[in-house]
Design a protein around this motif. Structure first.
Motif, PDB file in Angstrom:
ATOM      1  N   HIS A 179     -18.008 -46.005  25.630  1.00 43.62           N
ATOM      2  CA  HIS A 179     -17.368 -45.785  26.932  1.00 43.62           C
ATOM      3  C   HIS A 179     -15.961 -45.218  26.745  1.00 43.62           C
ATOM      4  N   THR A 180     -15.221 -45.793  25.812  1.00 40.28           N
ATOM      5  CA  THR A 180     -13.835 -45.369  25.592  1.00 40.28           C
ATOM      6  C   THR A 180     -13.740 -43.903  25.203  1.00 40.28           C
ATOM      7  N   LEU A 181     -14.626 -43.460  24.318  1.00 34.11           N
ATOM      8  CA  LEU A 181     -14.526 -42.107  23.766  1.00 34.11           C
ATOM      9  C   LEU A 181     -15.309 -41.056  24.547  1.00 34.11           C
ATOM     10  N   LYS A 182     -16.354 -41.472  25.262  1.00 36.88           N
ATOM     11  CA  LYS A 182     -17.214 -40.476  25.913  1.00 36.88           C
ATOM     12  C   LYS A 182     -17.355 -40.651  27.421  1.00 36.88           C
ATOM     13  N   LEU A 212     -23.952 -28.823  15.841  1.00 35.84           N
ATOM     14  CA  LEU A 212     -22.629 -28.221  15.684  1.00 35.84           C
ATOM     15  C   LEU A 212     -22.352 -27.915  14.217  1.00 35.84           C
ATOM     16  N   ASP A 213     -21.544 -26.881  13.972  1.00 35.55           N
ATOM     17  CA  ASP A 213     -21.128 -26.632  12.593  1.00 35.55           C
ATOM     18  C   ASP A 213     -19.978 -27.579  12.237  1.00 35.55           C
ATOM     19  N   LYS A 214     -19.584 -27.575  10.967  1.00 33.37           N
ATOM     20  CA  LYS A 214     -18.580 -28.534  10.502  1.00 33.37           C
ATOM     21  C   LYS A 214     -17.233 -28.338  11.187  1.00 33.37           C
ATOM     22  N   ARG A 215     -16.873 -27.088  11.471  1.00 34.13           N
ATOM     23  CA  ARG A 215     -15.591 -26.818  12.117  1.00 34.13           C
ATOM     24  C   ARG A 215     -15.560 -27.388  13.530  1.00 34.13           C
ATOM     25  N   ALA A 216     -16.644 -27.152  14.274  1.00 30.19           N
ATOM     26  CA  ALA A 216     -16.710 -27.657  15.648  1.00 30.19           C
ATOM     27  C   ALA A 216     -16.727 -29.185  15.666  1.00 30.19           C
ATOM     28  N   MET A 217     -17.429 -29.779  14.694  1.00 23.21           N
ATOM     29  CA  MET A 217     -17.492 -31.240  14.638  1.00 23.21           C
ATOM     30  C   MET A 217     -16.128 -31.824  14.288  1.00 23.21           C
ATOM     31  N   ALA A 218     -15.415 -31.156  13.396  1.00 24.26           N
ATOM     32  CA  ALA A 218     -14.067 -31.610  13.040  1.00 24.26           C
ATOM     33  C   ALA A 218     -13.142 -31.530  14.254  1.00 24.26           C
ATOM     34  N   ASN A 219     -13.279 -30.460  15.031  1.00 27.65           N
ATOM     35  CA  ASN A 219     -12.468 -30.317  16.246  1.00 27.65           C
ATOM     36  C   ASN A 219     -12.763 -31.444  17.233  1.00 27.65           C
ATOM     37  N   LEU A 220     -14.045 -31.774  17.363  1.00 31.40           N
ATOM     38  CA  LEU A 220     -14.429 -32.849  18.285  1.00 31.40           C
ATOM     39  C   LEU A 220     -13.823 -34.181  17.852  1.00 31.40           C
ATOM     40  N   MET A 221     -13.894 -34.484  16.560  1.00 33.65           N
ATOM     41  CA  MET A 221     -13.363 -35.764  16.087  1.00 33.65           C
ATOM     42  C   MET A 221     -11.843 -35.821  16.238  1.00 33.65           C
ATOM     43  N   THR A 222     -11.188 -34.673  16.125  1.00 35.71           N
ATOM     44  CA  THR A 222      -9.738 -34.632  16.349  1.00 35.71           C
ATOM     45  C   THR A 222      -9.425 -34.946  17.808  1.00 35.71           C
ATOM     46  N   ILE A 223     -10.231 -34.408  18.712  1.00 34.06           N
ATOM     47  CA  ILE A 223     -10.050 -34.700  20.137  1.00 34.06           C
ATOM     48  C   ILE A 223     -10.281 -36.186  20.408  1.00 34.06           C
ATOM     49  N   LEU A 224     -11.346 -36.746  19.819  1.00 37.48           N
ATOM     50  CA  LEU A 224     -11.649 -38.160  20.039  1.00 37.48           C
ATOM     51  C   LEU A 224     -10.565 -39.059  19.454  1.00 37.48           C
ATOM     52  N   TRP A 225     -10.004 -38.647  18.326  1.00 43.73           N
ATOM     53  CA  TRP A 225      -8.906 -39.407  17.715  1.00 43.73           C
ATOM     54  C   TRP A 225      -7.705 -39.437  18.658  1.00 43.73           C
ATOM     55  N   ASN A 226      -7.428 -38.302  19.284  1.00 46.26           N
ATOM     56  CA  ASN A 226      -6.333 -38.242  20.250  1.00 46.26           C
ATOM     57  C   ASN A 226      -6.662 -39.027  21.521  1.00 46.26           C
ATOM     58  N   CYS A 227      -7.939 -39.038  21.907  1.00 44.21           N
ATOM     59  CA  CYS A 227      -8.364 -39.852  23.053  1.00 44.21           C
ATOM     60  C   CYS A 227      -8.108 -41.334  22.774  1.00 44.21           C
ATOM     61  N   TRP A 228      -8.424 -41.745  21.554  1.00 45.51           N
ATOM     62  CA  TRP A 228      -8.222 -43.148  21.172  1.00 45.51           C
ATOM     63  C   TRP A 228      -6.734 -43.501  21.175  1.00 45.51           C
ATOM     64  N   ASN A 229      -5.907 -42.615  20.643  1.00 41.20           N
ATOM     65  CA  ASN A 229      -4.464 -42.859  20.636  1.00 41.20           C
ATOM     66  C   ASN A 229      -3.909 -42.909  22.060  1.00 41.20           C
ATOM     67  N   PHE A 242      -0.984 -50.456  25.525  1.00 43.46           N
ATOM     68  CA  PHE A 242       0.101 -51.200  24.877  1.00 43.46           C
ATOM     69  C   PHE A 242       1.505 -50.734  25.271  1.00 43.46           C
ATOM     70  N   ARG A 243       1.610 -49.499  25.766  1.00 45.49           N
ATOM     71  CA  ARG A 243       2.931 -48.985  26.133  1.00 45.49           C
ATOM     72  C   ARG A 243       3.042 -48.608  27.605  1.00 45.49           C
ATOM     73  N   GLY A 244       1.911 -48.644  28.285  1.00 45.65           N
ATOM     74  CA  GLY A 244       1.924 -48.282  29.695  1.00 45.65           C
ATOM     75  C   GLY A 244       2.147 -46.804  29.935  1.00 45.65           C
ATOM     76  N   LYS A 245       1.891 -45.991  28.911  1.00 45.59           N
ATOM     77  CA  LYS A 245       2.082 -44.544  29.032  1.00 45.59           C
ATOM     78  C   LYS A 245       0.763 -43.829  28.751  1.00 45.59           C
ATOM     79  N   GLU A 246       0.359 -43.003  29.680  1.00 46.25           N
ATOM     80  CA  GLU A 246      -0.869 -42.228  29.494  1.00 46.25           C
ATOM     81  C   GLU A 246      -0.593 -40.773  29.843  1.00 46.25           C
ATOM     82  N   GLU A 247      -0.851 -39.894  28.897  1.00 50.24           N
ATOM     83  CA  GLU A 247      -0.580 -38.477  29.106  1.00 50.24           C
ATOM     84  C   GLU A 247      -1.725 -37.812  29.867  1.00 50.24           C
ATOM     85  N   GLU A 248      -1.426 -36.664  30.438  1.00 49.62           N
ATOM     86  CA  GLU A 248      -2.440 -35.898  31.152  1.00 49.62           C
ATOM     87  C   GLU A 248      -3.489 -35.375  30.169  1.00 49.62           C
ATOM     88  N   ALA A 249      -4.678 -35.158  30.696  1.00 45.22           N
ATOM     89  CA  ALA A 249      -5.787 -34.703  29.853  1.00 45.22           C
ATOM     90  C   ALA A 249      -5.449 -33.398  29.135  1.00 45.22           C
TER      91      ALA A 249
END
Length: 231
Positions: A146-149, A186-203, A210-217
């Protein structure tokens, strides 16, 4: 078959074998009949299975060896991988370490696969009285998937990144199943891009909680995009 219903009543009395749903004049699938019986999704998968030449003889293949031959060594290796948790998702576990991205994002992907990130649904298993709902969208259960997708905040980021609804709208029960599905298309480049996006989603989720700050999409997507370009 994934909870679907096989419409066997469409088959006549003479259609009892696999070859009976081939085209009568060639060694190819009768696509219309296959999809009528097994449904659109499974029908397409079945029709993508190649049909061998008539002279070929069936043989037993050992899946866990690249040559299809059983050996004690390959059996031992398979048992070790299974014990380590590779099991049915061996493709995912092998692929994540080959992603062309930062080591911390590969490590994040490994944690996602094991579902050991501290989501509310995970915390509630070790802390009584903890709310397992999503504080951002109000969903009753905040799983990692739910958190990531599925959370609207994450979907907005993925949509801006150009990920079509077909990639994010299908239902899954675990993150690893969703990601492994994507790895097959997906190829490896596209998959790497997706995981980078998900990593930023998690952050972004952590900053919100924890900080009460949420950036725009759009800001989150731009961060991920810049990180991909810099790597």
């Amino acid at each position: 078959l994934n909870g679907g219903i096989i419409k066997s009543n469409i088959l006549n009395q003479n259609e009892k074998r696999v070859k009976d749903i081939w085209q009568a004049d060639s060694r190819s699938w009768n696509a219309n009949k296959v999809k009528q019986v097994y449904g659109q999704d499974w029908g397409e998968k079945i029709c993508n299975i190649p049909i061998g030449d008539e002279g070929q003889v069936d043989k037993i293949i050992w899946f866990h060896n690249p040559h299809g031959c059983f050996t004690s060594k390959s059996s031992y290796s398979w048992l070790l991988l299974k014990e380590m948790g590779y099991g049915p998702h061996r493709f995912f576990w092998k692929a994540i370490w080959k992603l062309d991205t930062l080591p911390k994002i590969r490590a994040f992907t490994w944690r996602v696969g094991h579902e050991i990130l501290p989501t509310n649904c995970k915390i509630v298993t070790i802390r009584q009285g903890f709310d397992k709902g999503c504080p951002r969208c109000g969903a009753k259960t905040k799983t990692l998937l739910h958190t990531l997708k599925d959370c609207p905040a994450s979907r907005a980021i993925l949509s801006i990144g150009g990920w079509s609804r077909s990639f994010i709208s299908k239902n899954y029960d675990r993150c690893i199943v969703w990601l492994e599905d994507l790895m097959h298309v997906l190829d490896k480049r596209a998959m790497a891009n997706l995981m980078t996006i998900l990593w930023n989603c998690w952050n972004n989720r952590n900053n919100c909680i924890f900080r009460g700050k949420e950036e725009e999409a759009k800001q989150i997507w731009e961060k991920a995009s810049n990180l991909n370009k810099e790597f």
